[in-house]
Motif scaffolding. Structure first.
Motif, mmCIF file in Angstrom:
data_model
loop_
_atom_site.group_PDB
_atom_site.id
_atom_site.type_symbol
_atom_site.label_atom_id
_atom_site.label_comp_id
_atom_site.label_asym_id
_atom_site.label_seq_id
_atom_site.Cartn_x
_atom_site.Cartn_y
_atom_site.Cartn_z
ATOM 1 N N PRO A 39 0.806 -1.273 -0.082
ATOM 2 C CA PRO A 39 -0.193 -0.185 -0.181
ATOM 3 C C PRO A 39 1.085 1.170 -0.078
ATOM 4 C CG PRO A 39 0.054 -0.951 1.922
ATOM 5 C CD PRO A 39 0.646 -2.053 1.151
ATOM 6 N N ILE A 40 1.841 1.331 0.731
ATOM 7 C CA ILE A 40 2.662 2.494 0.756
ATOM 8 C C ILE A 40 3.385 2.934 -0.513
ATOM 9 C CG2 ILE A 40 4.849 3.431 1.486
ATOM 10 C CD1 ILE A 40 4.412 1.987 4.269
ATOM 11 N N ASP A 95 2.336 6.234 -3.234
ATOM 12 C CA ASP A 95 3.346 6.986 -3.781
ATOM 13 C C ASP A 95 3.208 7.081 -5.058
ATOM 14 O OD1 ASP A 95 4.501 7.258 -0.948
ATOM 15 O OD2 ASP A 95 6.017 6.011 -1.154
ATOM 16 N N GLY A 96 3.130 6.052 -5.826
ATOM 17 C CA GLY A 96 3.152 6.167 -7.317
ATOM 18 C C GLY A 96 1.736 6.701 -7.654
ATOM 19 N N ASN A 97 0.754 6.385 -7.004
ATOM 20 C CA ASN A 97 -0.468 7.093 -7.219
ATOM 21 C C ASN A 97 -0.494 8.570 -7.213
ATOM 22 O OD1 ASN A 97 -3.369 6.809 -8.191
ATOM 23 N ND2 ASN A 97 -3.839 7.196 -6.040
ATOM 24 N N ASN A 98 0.178 9.029 -6.356
ATOM 25 C CA ASN A 98 -0.014 10.721 -5.953
ATOM 26 C C ASN A 98 1.056 11.235 -6.660
ATOM 27 O OD1 ASN A 98 -2.067 10.517 -4.219
ATOM 28 N ND2 ASN A 98 -0.804 9.917 -2.581
ATOM 29 N N PHE A 99 2.119 10.763 -7.329
ATOM 30 C CA PHE A 99 3.196 11.381 -7.639
ATOM 31 C C PHE A 99 2.612 12.050 -9.117
ATOM 32 C CE2 PHE A 99 7.288 12.317 -10.000
ATOM 33 C CZ PHE A 99 8.037 12.742 -8.911
ATOM 34 N N PRO A 100 3.195 13.274 -9.136
ATOM 35 C CA PRO A 100 2.670 13.897 -10.510
ATOM 36 C C PRO A 100 3.499 13.577 -11.894
ATOM 37 C CG PRO A 100 4.343 15.653 -9.230
ATOM 38 C CD PRO A 100 3.825 14.274 -8.229
ATOM 39 N N LYS A 101 2.580 13.080 -12.660
ATOM 40 C CA LYS A 101 3.174 12.116 -13.810
ATOM 41 C C LYS A 101 4.004 13.038 -14.734
ATOM 42 C CE LYS A 101 0.861 8.734 -12.172
ATOM 43 N NZ LYS A 101 0.089 9.213 -10.988
ATOM 44 N N LEU A 129 12.424 15.248 -7.223
ATOM 45 C CA LEU A 129 13.316 14.336 -7.335
ATOM 46 C C LEU A 129 13.371 13.152 -6.422
ATOM 47 C CD1 LEU A 129 15.886 13.357 -9.136
ATOM 48 C CD2 LEU A 129 17.317 15.029 -8.005
ATOM 49 N N ILE A 130 13.466 13.703 -5.045
ATOM 50 C CA ILE A 130 13.555 12.836 -4.108
ATOM 51 C C ILE A 130 12.084 11.722 -3.954
ATOM 52 C CG2 ILE A 130 13.222 12.588 -1.345
ATOM 53 C CD1 ILE A 130 14.678 15.326 -1.239
ATOM 54 N N SER A 131 10.918 12.560 -4.359
ATOM 55 C CA SER A 131 9.883 11.590 -4.467
ATOM 56 C C SER A 131 9.941 10.591 -5.554
ATOM 57 C CB SER A 131 8.567 12.443 -4.592
ATOM 58 O OG SER A 131 8.395 13.497 -3.413
ATOM 59 N N GLY A 182 0.706 1.845 -9.263
ATOM 60 C CA GLY A 182 0.282 3.101 -8.743
ATOM 61 C C GLY A 182 0.414 4.090 -9.820
ATOM 62 N N ILE A 183 1.689 4.196 -10.380
ATOM 63 C CA ILE A 183 1.742 5.032 -11.429
ATOM 64 C C ILE A 183 0.666 5.116 -12.456
ATOM 65 C CG2 ILE A 183 3.307 5.942 -13.244
ATOM 66 C CD1 ILE A 183 5.800 4.937 -11.681
ATOM 67 N N LEU A 184 0.261 3.899 -12.915
ATOM 68 C CA LEU A 184 -0.753 3.930 -13.984
ATOM 69 C C LEU A 184 -2.354 4.083 -13.513
ATOM 70 C CD1 LEU A 184 0.698 1.162 -16.256
ATOM 71 C CD2 LEU A 184 0.840 3.601 -16.589
ATOM 72 N N ASN A 185 -2.599 4.109 -12.268
ATOM 73 C CA ASN A 185 -3.795 3.996 -11.623
ATOM 74 C C ASN A 185 -4.527 5.142 -12.079
ATOM 75 O OD1 ASN A 185 -6.067 3.193 -9.808
ATOM 76 N ND2 ASN A 185 -5.168 4.522 -8.391
#
Length: 708
Positions: free
Chosen positions: A62-63, A67-73, A145-147, A249-252
């Motif tokens: 879940p963590i 993170d992937g879901n919330n990061f600005p693509k 960058l860190i995120s 998460g990135i593609l969600n």
């Protein structure tokens, strides 16, 4: 019973620590959570035994998915070079150099164990540094960058960590086999994550399409997605569940971005549910870290080879080593990258401070703790895992040192402090809000919710128009236009419930009038294409592709009829195909593709303008063949296309977006005042007022989510 008692105790410690953190705002909450765990272990003799598999499933999945879901693509794509460099190359360099350094410091430690320790220390934790970023002005680019690197280095670091553990447990390691296996489990894991999230996205959209809009149900579906994906990747396909959940998460489909299909209530409930889940999971990890530290110290005290003081010095040296490696990598990378003039400046004071901040900002946190707590107790043959207690203590101490270092040094490097923004607003109703009530009949009339919504929007528009001369006209116009569209949607719903008020589609034709109007619009687009081709403004290939596409659409409208379910999934497959096609085109930089893309934009713009002109003629004529609301929906479709293609919103400055957000919040405050006014006048019931207020609250919270 012991498991339940442990969960209640850990959650209680988490609550106490976070309450204390509100009184000591300069201390990161994670440090207070660690302190709570230490106190519980010392005075309550709390001991928690962790199973590797379920711990990784319960915390990692879940963590990382969140993170992937919330990061600005968009930022992820812009910073792909530095992110991949930090997440892959830097992890490998840190593991190799750090492993040798740890082996030099602790000669008795096996090589595999030394590399295992540094591998688990390689993932960075953006959540731990974000609380510091609120008080110190860390550049947005550095935070992105860190995120961004945390998404990938969590995966690469934990995969390296698993190989290190396997080599320690079995005593065998093959670089060739490990490299092949690494790419296999990473690539297949990414595919599993992409396919699984594609299926889940389709299911969620289908449920919305069928009217299943229960916000709690959608929140629960969102929560279980990473657990299912991680389990299937690990246990069914035997690949990396970490990579799978990161890609998923990135593609969600984000509930707060790019998805107008979801209601504000679903967006709000889903977002806040995720906030709760991640809040609890991160807190539990740090509390567990605090619980483990005293027991690790106790075992170190009884160890003849190394004592607690020396272990603390070793941990501090390892943290300094990690900071130095990260600083040197950042400085070298920034020195030799993006030098278009080919002039290399070896020394730059600004770059030095930026890279030093980058090194110190590499805070270790939850993922490192999850990994080190998952170390097995024994190796092959039943012997204890080498120096497990030492590894646990050193990793814990490095996390603490990195948190303290960032807390103390980052504010010193930035030399300023930014105010912390709190949610909420302080807008107060103006006395003039009720001016338009003068002259109205005093007879009490109770409106329905739709009627009240329409009246409130009209009053809000009137209020905004009265203020327009005193503010930025463009900002006011953009907000007023959205309210006008909302009013038109409400009116369309009242007059004809059979007409769709959301965005129309060429492949969604509900009646004869729809098909006839589409046929008229397609003919206009064909006329525009012919004119462009005759004027040599587009190539023959582009002309052929565009005409074939419109001919296909016209044929489908006349001959093809599907039921709603088949139509939905065919549309979902087509959108996926087009999106993949766009990604491929974006990665291929050929002149032919660029020319076709430019021609396609010209064709779409010219076709939309020609169709809009025809629709306006139909709307102004006395011909009643088409309903006004149907024509308006088609107009909105082509207007949205023009706004997208002409980039009407892309050039707006951050100041414009900030002013627009402030005006939207102000307009919502007016709506609240109007709701209260109508309630006091007896024009709406308490139930209707509550429903209206709830919708306003949802809209405001969704805006807050987007800002975050």
């Amino acid at each position: 019973m012991e498991i339940l008692e442990s969960i209640i105790l850990i959650l209680s410690l988490l609550i106490i620590a976070n309450i204390v953190s509100h009184y000591f705002v300069s201390i990161p909450p994670s440090l207070l959570q660690i302190a709570a765990g230490i106190l519980a272990a010392l005075f309550m003799h709390v001991k928690v035994y962790v199973d590797t598999e379920w711990f990784l499933l319960a915390f990692i999945a879940p963590i990382l998915f969140n993170d992937g879901n919330n990061f600005p693509k968009r930022e992820l794509w812009k910073l792909k070079g530095p992110i991949l460099g930090n997440a892959i190359v830097l992890v490998i360099i840190s593991t190799l150099v750090g492993g040798v350094f740890v082996k030099f410091l602790i000669p008795s430690l096996p090589w595999a164990t030394a590399f295992t320790l540094v591998a688990v220390l390689s993932p960075t934790d953006p959540i731990a540094v974000q609380s510091i970023a609120k008080k110190a002005h860390i550049p947005d680019k550095l935070m992105h960058l860190i995120s961004g690197e945390s998404l990938i280095n969590d995966a690469s670091g934990l995969i390296c960590f698993k190989y290190g553990v396997a080599a320690t447990v079995t005593g065998m390691f093959s670089l060739k086999d490990a490299t092949i296996d690494f790419f296999h489990i990473s690539i297949i894991g990414a595919l599993v994550g992409a396919i699984m999230i594609w299926i889940f996205n389709g299911i969620r959209l289908y449920l919305i399409n069928q009217g299943v809009d229960d916000s709690i149900l959608h929140a629960i579906i969102q929560i279980i997605i990473p657990f299912i994906i991680y389990y299937i990747a690990e246990d069914v396909f035997d690949v990396s569940g970490v990579v799978a959940v990161v890609i998923a998460g990135i593609l969600n489909i984000s509930s707060s971005r790019n998805m107008s299909a979801f209601t504000p209530e679903i967006q709000l409930v889903t977002s806040r549910t995720w906030d709760l889940v991640v809040y609890v999971l991160n807190g539990i990890v740090f509390v567990l870290l605090g619980i483990e530290i005293p027991f690790a110290m106790e075992e170190l005290i009884h160890n003849d080879n190394i004592n607690t003081f020396l272990a603390t010095i070793l941990a501090f040296a390892i943290w300094i080593m990690l900071v130095v490696i990260r600083f040197l990598w950042s400085y070298i990378y920034s020195t030799f990258s993006k030098n278009g003039d080919r002039k290399i400046t070896l020394w730059s004071k600004t770059r030095f401070y930026d890279c030093l901040m980058s090194g110190i900002s590499g805070v270790r946190g939850a993922v490192t703790m999850v990994g080190v707590l998952s170390l097995p107790m024994t190796i092959k043959g039943g012997a204890p895992f080498p120096s497990r207690t030492l590894l646990l203590f050193v990793a814990s101490a490095v996390i603490i040192f990195s948190l303290l270092g960032a807390t103390i040094l980052i504010p010193l490097l930035t030399k300023n402090s930014a105010p912390v923004a709190y949610r909420g607003n302080t807008f107060v109703s103006d006395e003039s809000l009720n001016d338009d009530n003068e002259g109205e009949s005093t007879t009490t009339v109770e409106f329905t919710q739709n009627e009240a919504s329409r009246l409130i929007l009209e009053k809000t528009i009137k209020k905004l128009r009265a203020e327009m001369d005193e503010g930025d006209t463009a900002v006011y116009s953009s907000v007023i236009a959205e309210y006008l569209y909302d009013i038109r949607n409400l009116g369309t719903q009242n007059r004809n419930s059979q007409v769709l008020t959301h965005q129309i589609s060429k492949r969604r034709v509900k009646g004869k009038k729809d098909a006839e109007l589409w046929d008229i619009c397609f003919n206009c687009e064909l006329e525009a294409i012919e004119e462009l081709y005759e004027n040599n403004e587009i190539s023959s290939d582009s002309y052929d592709i565009a005409t074939r596409k419109i001919a296909k659409y016209k044929k489908e409208i006349v001959h093809r009829r599907y039921n709603a379910t088949v139509e939905f999934f065919l549309g979902y497959l087509r959108r996926t195909y087009l999106q993949i096609k766009r990604w491929i085109y974006r990665s291929v930089k050929s002149d032919g593709i660029k020319q076709m893309n430019q021609d396609s934009i010209k064709i779409s713009i010219a076709g939309a303008k020609r169709a809009l002109t025809k629709l306006q003629e139909l709307n102004q004529s006395d011909n009643d063949e088409f309903a006004d609301n149907l024509i308006y929906i088609f107009q909105r479709h082509y207007e949205d296309r023009l706004e997208l293609l002409q980039g009407r919103y892309r050039g707006r400055s951050p100041q414009f977006n900030s002013d627009r957000m402030a005006l939207e919040v102000k307009a919502l405050s007016y709506q609240r005042a109007f709701v209260q006014d109508m309630l006091e006048q007896g024009k709406i019931s308490k139930l209707t007022a509550n429903e209206l207020r709830q919708n306003i609250n949802y809209s405001e919270e969704v805006m807050n989510i987007d800002v975050e």
